[in-house]
Write a protein that holds these residues in place. Structure first.
Motif, PDB file in Angstrom:
ATOM      1  N   HIS A  75       0.834  -1.210   0.000  1.00  7.84           N
ATOM      2  CA  HIS A  75       0.000   0.000   0.000  1.00  7.84           C
ATOM      3  C   HIS A  75       0.869   1.260   0.000  1.00  7.84           C
ATOM      4  O   HIS A  75       0.573   2.230  -0.688  1.00  7.84           O
ATOM      5  CB  HIS A  75      -0.935  -0.016   1.214  1.00  7.84           C
ATOM      6  CG  HIS A  75      -1.825   1.163   1.325  1.00  7.84           C
ATOM      7  ND1 HIS A  75      -2.942   1.316   0.532  1.00  7.84           N
ATOM      8  CD2 HIS A  75      -1.786   2.258   2.128  1.00  7.84           C
ATOM      9  CE1 HIS A  75      -3.540   2.459   0.838  1.00  7.84           C
ATOM     10  NE2 HIS A  75      -2.846   3.043   1.811  1.00  7.84           N
ATOM     11  N   LYS A 133       1.477   6.316   1.478  1.00  7.07           N
ATOM     12  CA  LYS A 133       0.834   6.513   2.776  1.00  7.07           C
ATOM     13  C   LYS A 133       0.985   5.236   3.590  1.00  7.07           C
ATOM     14  O   LYS A 133       0.704   4.149   3.102  1.00  7.07           O
ATOM     15  CB  LYS A 133      -0.650   6.839   2.622  1.00  7.07           C
ATOM     16  CG  LYS A 133      -0.923   8.145   1.914  1.00  7.07           C
ATOM     17  CD  LYS A 133      -2.414   8.360   1.744  1.00  7.07           C
ATOM     18  CE  LYS A 133      -2.680   9.610   0.931  1.00  7.07           C
ATOM     19  NZ  LYS A 133      -4.080   9.749   0.583  1.00  7.07           N
ATOM     20  N   ASP A 179      -0.372   2.852   6.327  1.00 11.14           N
ATOM     21  CA  ASP A 179      -1.656   2.539   6.940  1.00 11.14           C
ATOM     22  C   ASP A 179      -1.520   1.223   7.691  1.00 11.14           C
ATOM     23  O   ASP A 179      -1.688   0.148   7.124  1.00 11.14           O
ATOM     24  CB  ASP A 179      -2.746   2.446   5.872  1.00 11.14           C
ATOM     25  CG  ASP A 179      -4.128   2.219   6.463  1.00 11.14           C
ATOM     26  OD1 ASP A 179      -4.254   2.142   7.709  1.00 11.14           O
ATOM     27  OD2 ASP A 179      -5.091   2.124   5.679  1.00 11.14           O
TER      28      ASP A 179
END
Length: 158
Positions: free
Chosen positions: A27, A33, A35
């Motif tokens: 991701h 980002k 997460d």
């Protein structure tokens, strides 16, 4: 304890943990980002469901053989889980996207129509979870992950 000697079980559990963990860097590479919530979420790349059932099935193949009834049960179980992940669960997630948008549009309509300002104590409507299932490539790579984990377990570690 005998449960810690159950290699198919341990391979399947490790496959779940590994697939869930690897979702975070994948991701990050795609979105830049971090997460950490992906560690406990459903959906995404790779499918931890597929990784678990294929690790289990591959480990059973090593332990009991491809001609064993246990392998047959595990293989059919794996196919059902992976079919469900790409079919029913994925479509339920797609429906949740549409329902959430309809709810949002309706709320906006009601607010505009009646000029009701939102009060601080109004409860926020909880949206439906939209990431429930997997795309076929996510299931494929989850399955590949599980198979590789069991092969490595039986050929390198044991």
């Amino acid at each position: 304890m005998a449960i810690f000697e159950n290699i198919p079980l341990l391979a399947a559990l490790f496959a779940i943990l590994f697939a869930q963990f690897v979702k975070i860097p994948i991701h990050f590479l795609l979105t830049r980002k971090l997460d950490f919530g992906l560690m406990t979420s459903t959906g995404g790349m790779p499918s931890s469901h597929s990784a678990a059932v294929t690790a289990l099935t591959t480990a059973i193949a090593f332990e009991a053989g491809l001609d064993s009834p246990l392998f047959a049960v595990s293989a059919i179980f794996a196919v059902i889980v992976m079919f469900d992940a790409t079919g029913i669960r994925y479509q339920a997630g797609q429906q949740a996207v549409i329902i959430n948008q309809m709810r949002s549009d309706f709320q906006m309509f009601v607010d505009d129509l009646k000029h009701w300002p939102k009060k601080d104590n109004d409860a926020k409507i909880q949206e439906l979870k939209t990431l429930l299932g997997h795309k076929p490539n996510e299931v494929f790579f989850g399955a590949l992950t599980g198979i590789l984990i069991s092969i490595l377990t039986y050929t390198v570690i044991l």
